[in-house]
Design an enzyme around this catalytic site. Structure first.
Site, short mmCIF file in Angstrom:
data_model
loop_
_atom_site.label_atom_id
_atom_site.label_comp_id
_atom_site.label_asym_id
_atom_site.label_seq_id
_atom_site.Cartn_x
_atom_site.Cartn_y
_atom_site.Cartn_z
N TRP A 330 -14.61 1.37 8.17
CA TRP A 330 -14.14 0.54 7.06
C TRP A 330 -12.73 0.02 7.34
O TRP A 330 -12.41 -1.13 7.05
CB TRP A 330 -14.17 1.33 5.76
CG TRP A 330 -13.41 0.64 4.65
CD1 TRP A 330 -13.71 -0.54 4.05
CD2 TRP A 330 -12.19 1.08 4.05
NE1 TRP A 330 -12.77 -0.86 3.10
CE2 TRP A 330 -11.83 0.13 3.08
CE3 TRP A 330 -11.39 2.21 4.22
CZ2 TRP A 330 -10.69 0.26 2.30
CZ3 TRP A 330 -10.26 2.34 3.43
CH2 TRP A 330 -9.92 1.38 2.50
N HIS A 331 -11.87 0.85 7.92
CA HIS A 331 -10.52 0.39 8.24
C HIS A 331 -10.54 -0.70 9.33
O HIS A 331 -9.67 -1.57 9.34
CB HIS A 331 -9.65 1.56 8.70
CG HIS A 331 -9.14 2.41 7.57
ND1 HIS A 331 -9.70 3.63 7.24
CD2 HIS A 331 -8.13 2.21 6.69
CE1 HIS A 331 -9.04 4.14 6.21
NE2 HIS A 331 -8.09 3.31 5.86
N GLY A 332 -11.51 -0.64 10.22
CA GLY A 332 -11.60 -1.66 11.26
C GLY A 332 -12.47 -1.20 12.41
O GLY A 332 -12.58 0.00 12.70
#
Length: 400
Positions: A330-332
């Site tokens: 989700w962060h990347g």
């Protein structure tokens, strides 16, 4: 009067506009009236400020996104009692997640350029939408009003980075007016959080992020590898991350308090945690609890119900790795976010194993000294995870 584009809570002028806009709302609440029309006006005004100028395309993406989510959530509410309920549920969860997925993946096909569907706060709005669908399925949300849903979705104080509220709690407060004494208590808490946020973000966050961090980063790059400067970077970045994000969260909560809402806190002294599980109960709490309630617990229920694993411990460990891999992704979609997720999942599994070991060996010491040792160890381990999270190792070792 023309309002320039401003990132929420990032500069003093934003607070001037904010306090001026909230003053009539505060007066109304003081006299026992919640002016919903004015609250809607302030929401539109500050969304406009956030997406003004060169960011207009993000504003358009937000409008399209809200229309899409209203359609998805509304259709699910209508179809949730039909046949093949499980298939319908998963289909609409995927549809709710689709814009976020596109915004995360599309930069890979656009030479690193941001997605046309991406805008400030898309992740947190998506969490709210998925939450609605899940609680409708559970029967916890029994009525759906699209205007109420939009009010919850676009609650501007928390739109960009949380905290992540729950619809039922928010809706209850939105449809009632506090007594004068209760509202004055909100204001008192809001003023305290506002000034604490100013200290965190603009004094301590600035000191660690803008003064110290460039110095230790430069020294680390000059040394070109593992060094004391890199260790310094690890601790300085950890302090900057905490004070900057906690300061933002305090601003969002304070603004909500001035508007008569008691949104959940996001940080509760995370660096005094004696173990990693306790840390996640104190750090970015609204996100941690969202993933716990809507991902981990539901996955565990499915694994145990279908008897995928004979051992509850194995199922729990699989759940932790799934949970933290999702949080990392989700962060990347980069290696250091994924490693960050694996690191925390491994640590929590080891922590659970250690707790089980201690229960079998009650002769092991447990006192103030061991507690302090656990707090210190957890702090250092968390700071190392933030070094991974920062992406600085990617710069240091792979892009020299």
């Amino acid at each position: 009067m023309t309002f320039p584009h401003m990132i929420p809570y990032a500069e003093p002028l934003y607070f001037v506009y904010l306090l001026l806009a909230l003053f009539p709302l505060a007066v109304g609440l003081y006299f026992g009236k919640r002016m919903r029309w004015y609250e809607a006006f302030v929401t539109v005004l500050f969304l406009w400020i956030s997406f003004a100028g060169d960011y207009w395309h993000q504003g358009v993406a937000l409008i399209v996104y809200v229309f899409w989510q209203c359609l998805v959530v509304g259709l699910y509410f209508t179809l949730r009692s039909k046949k093949n309920q499980t298939s319908v549920f998963y289909l609409f969860v995927i549809l709710a997640l689709l814009p976020l997925g596109i915004s995360k993946v599309s930069p890979f096909f656009r030479d690193g350029q941001p997605s046309l569907l991406g805008f400030l706060g898309i992740s947190y709005l998506t969490f709210r939408s998925v939450q609605m669908i899940m609680e409708m399925r559970d029967g916890m949300i029994k009525e759906y009003h699209w205007l109420h849903y939009i009010r919850f979705l676009l609650f501007f104080p928390t739109i960009s980075s949380g905290p992540i509220d729950r619809y039922r709690r928010f809706e209850k407060e939105a449809n009632q007016t506090s007594t004068r004494e209760a509202y004055l208590n909100f204001v008192e808490k809001g003023v305290h959080r506002l000034f604490l946020g100013l200290l965190y973000k603009f004094v301590l966050g600035y000191f660690f992020g803008s003064v110290l961090l460039p110095i230790v980063a430069k020294e680390s790059i000059l040394n070109g590898g593992i060094s004391w400067a890199l260790v310094g970077y690890m601790y300085v970045y950890s302090m900057y991350l905490f004070f900057d994000f906690a300061g933002y969260s305090l601003f969002a909560i304070a603004t909500s308090n001035f508007m008569g809402y008691d949104v959940p806190i996001n940080f509760n002294k995370p660096f005094v945690s004696p173990n990693i599980k306790e840390f996640w109960n104190r750090w970015h709490m609204s996100l941690s609890f969202w993933f716990r309630d809507y991902v981990y617990m539901r996955l565990m229920f499915a694994l145990m119900k279908k008897k995928v694993f004979k051992s509850r411990i194995v199922a729990s460990n699989v759940g932790y790795f799934t949970l933290f891999l999702l949080m990392g992704i989700w962060h990347g979609l980069t290696w250091y976010y994924i490693v960050y997720g694996i690191y925390h999942a491994t640590w929590i599994c080891l922590n659970d194993a250690w707790i089980r070991f201690k229960k079998r060996h009650k002769e092991l010491p447990s006192n103030k000294f061991t507690h302090a040792l656990a707090v210190v160890g957890t702090f250092h381990g968390v700071c190392f995870s933030f070094l991974l999270f920062s992406g600085f190792l990617n710069t240091l070792f792979f892009l020299k």
